[in-house]
Structure formats: structure tokens, C-alpha cells
Design an enzyme around this catalytic site. Structure first.
Site, PDB file in Angstrom:
ATOM      1  N   THR A 179       1.815   1.035  -5.762  1.00  7.96           N
ATOM      2  CA  THR A 179       2.887   0.499  -4.932  1.00  7.96           C
ATOM      3  C   THR A 179       2.879  -1.005  -5.115  1.00  7.96           C
ATOM      4  O   THR A 179       1.854  -1.579  -5.443  1.00  7.96           O
ATOM      5  CB  THR A 179       2.646   0.829  -3.441  1.00  7.96           C
ATOM      6  OG1 THR A 179       2.464   2.233  -3.286  1.00  7.96           O
ATOM      7  CG2 THR A 179       3.798   0.382  -2.562  1.00  7.96           C
ATOM      8  N   VAL A 208       8.532  12.074  -1.014  1.00 10.07           N
ATOM      9  CA  VAL A 208       8.683  10.685  -0.581  1.00 10.07           C
ATOM     10  C   VAL A 208       7.430  10.293   0.186  1.00 10.07           C
ATOM     11  O   VAL A 208       6.979  11.031   1.068  1.00 10.07           O
ATOM     12  CB  VAL A 208       9.928  10.496   0.311  1.00 10.07           C
ATOM     13  CG1 VAL A 208      10.012   9.051   0.802  1.00 10.07           C
ATOM     14  CG2 VAL A 208      11.195  10.875  -0.447  1.00 10.07           C
TER      15      VAL A 208
END
EC number: 3.4.19.5
Length: 321
Positions: A179, A208
Site C-alpha cells: 500500500t 477490497v
């Protein structure tokens, strides 16, 4: 309030000095430093925290070293599904997109959702069409692909595993959280946060994680703190990790350092969560805690030399202006 400040991250995980060459280290350090320097210059020029974090994450999305935008990991079906979120601490407005495959910079689409729609989150084809109608270019998903990421997908398939990022040198990638994110405090005292990701290698299409979810992977509130997370997304969602930092400060009276210690070193591990986060409070204090071996990170006050890090270093998790 003191000086404006920015912090960024490029993922956390089992980052070993023994597995990374000096040349590889320098590639990460140079990329992180350059992006923080860009943010510092923007802050010095009086630009908003929201613009600064948006641009910082856009640059991280453009860098194939990190799992966001170009260089994003593959799903089980050999596709790319990208997620991103932005939040303005001044207005508490936020925008997010999830499961997009034809937008070069998901963070810019998230910003459009925040500013040009009545919604907070849009997903998939609907999010893409919304962005196209407002000037964003449609790109082929192939631009996100790299040979390294494809090799990692094949390795994950062979192991029958779903991994948080990629496998192979320079990291123990089965434990790396892919991320990117940025948080900033501007000269007007406004906070903002942004987070973007390509998700998990070999993930099921449609999955998700925490990155595009307000309060889980991204949160900003001028009254307390701006936070961007990286880690085991499902656990960060269950823990509402980003918002929990703010809640502990607002309602528990904890300092930034204390709140980060509670969440990252106690609450998340208790649920089986690993990773880290970056945070800046309304006074300009900076925290970069992680419970893994390392986290790609950098930060700096406007006008100062950026500080970068990869591995765990004594005393580097919290900085006070």
C-alpha cells in the site's frame, strides 16, 4: 501550530537487510526522498494539505517499486483492481474508488468523487465512467503490469496462497503489505490523508481491503490527526485502525505516540494484524509505527531535509517538531 509537515509510506513487512542489496535500498530511498521533497516544496509554497497528499500518492502510484498504480499486483484472474481514498481534515469530506482497472491514478479519481459527486465511494465500472466523464483518460490495464509482479502471481499460485504483496527478493514478500499513503499538515493548520493500493497478489477478483475505506485505512480530522495505514487489510477494517487513532486521542486523551502504540503494537496484533501506519497530529507531531520488521517511509517538515527509513531503527517511530 508549528511548521507544515508531510509523511509518506510505501508499505510495511518483513524487510530484511540481508535480502536487500545497497543498490536496491538506494532505489527505494531515492524515490521516497524525492516524493517527500516535492511535498515539502508544495507546503512551503502555501499549497493545501489535500493537494500535497494527493500529489504525493500520485507520484507513488507512478513508481513501479510500490504496489499502487504502475507496478500493482495481479488478481487470481491475472487482472488489476486498484483502490484509493482521500480525506480532507478541514471539512471531513472524503472520496474513494475501489476495483478500478482503467484509471492510471486512482487517487485522482478518489479526489473527483469527493469534489464532484454527492458520494463518498464509487466502485468498478461506475467509478471509471464517472472519472472518464470528468476528463480522466482511459488506459489499458497492461500499463500496471510488470514482469516481477507476474512472477509473483505465478509463485503464489504454485504455493496455493493469497499473499499481501509479492514474493521474492528483496523482501519476504509473503509478509509485505503493498500500500502507499501520505499525510500532511499545511501552513493553515489543515490535515489531510490519502491511501492507494493494488491489493493482494492472487486475491479473488472483487476483494477490497482497508485502503479505500474511511476510518479503516485512511482518516483525517483537523481536531486530531491524519492517518494512512498499510497492513493486513481485513484486520485493519475490523479494527477501524485509522479512526481508532483519532478516537483514542479525542476521547481517551492519549497523545499521538500513545495512541499509535496502543493500536499498532497491541490492538492489531491481538486480532492477528501486522503492518503499520503514518500519522500527523494537529500540532505537527509525526508518528510512523509498525509491528513488522520494516516499513518504507519518509517524512519532513517544510524547509528541512527529508528523513527516510526502511528497517526498524531505535527511536524513529515518533518525531516531535
Amino acid at each position: 501550530m508549528g511548521k507544515a509537515v508531510i509523511a509518506i509510506h510505501g508499505g510495511a513487512g518483513a524487510i530484511s537487510r540481508a535480502q536487500m542489496s545497497l543498490q536496491q535500498e538506494l532505489r527505494y530511498i531515492e524515490a521516497l526522498s524525492a516524493i517527500v521533497e516535492t511535498g515539502q516544496k508544495m507546503l512551503e509554497a502555501g499549497e493545501s494539505a489535500l493537494d500535497v497528499v494527493t500529489e504525493a500518492v500520485r507520484l507513488l502510484e507512478e513508481c513501479p517499486l510500490f504496489n499502487a498504480g504502475i507496478g500493482a499486483v495481479f488478481t487470481r484472474d491475472e487482472t488489476h483492481e486498484l483502490d484509493a481514498c482521500v480525506m480532507d481534515g478541514n471539512t471531513l469530506k472524503a472520496g474513494a474508488v475501489a476495483g478500478v482497472s482503467h484509471l492510471r491514478n486512482p487517487v485522482l479519481a478518489a479526489r473527483l468523487v469527493m469534489e464532484q459527486s454527492p458520494h463518498v465511494m464509487m466502485i468498478g465500472e461506475g467509478a471509471e465512467n464517472f472519472a472518464f466523464a470528468r476528463g480522466m483518460e482511459r488506459v489499458s490495464p497492461e500499463i500496471f503490469s510488470t514482469s516481477l509482479r507476474y512472477e509473483q502471481l505465478l509463485a503464489a499460485r504454485k504455493e496455493g496462497a493469497t499473499v499481501l504483496d509479492h514474493s521474492g527478493a528483496p523482501l519476504d514478500e509473503k509478509q509485505k503489505m503493498g500500500t502507499v499513503g501520505a499525510v500532511a499538515l499545511d501552513l493553515d493548520g489543515n490535515l489531510a490523508a490519502a491511501t492507494s493500493t493494488g491489493g493482494m497478489t492472487n486475491k479473488l477478483p472483487g476483494r477490497v481491503g482497508d485502503s479505500p475505506l474511511v476510518g479503516a485505512g485512511c482518516y483525517a480530522n483537523n481536531a486530531s490527526v491524519a492517518v494512512s495505514c498499510t497492513g493486513t487489510g481485513e484486520v485493519f477494517i475490523r479494527a477501524l485502525a485509522a479512526y481508532d487513532i483519532a478516537a483514542l486521542m479525542d476521547y481517551g486523551g492519549l497523545s499521538l505516540a500513545e495512541a499509535c502504540e496502543r493500536v499498532v503494537m497491541e490492538k492489531l496484533p491481538a486480532l492477528g494484524g501486522s503492518g503499520g501506519l503514518i500519522a500527523i497530529d494537529h500540532e505537527g507531531n509525526v508518528a510512523l509505527p509498525f509491528n513488522t520488521e520494516g516499513m518504507y517511509r519518509a517524512w519532513g517538515y517544510a524547509g528541512d531535509t527529508p528523513t527516510t527509513g526502511i528497517y526498524r531503527e531505535k527511536g524513529d517511530t515518533v518525531a516531535t517538531q
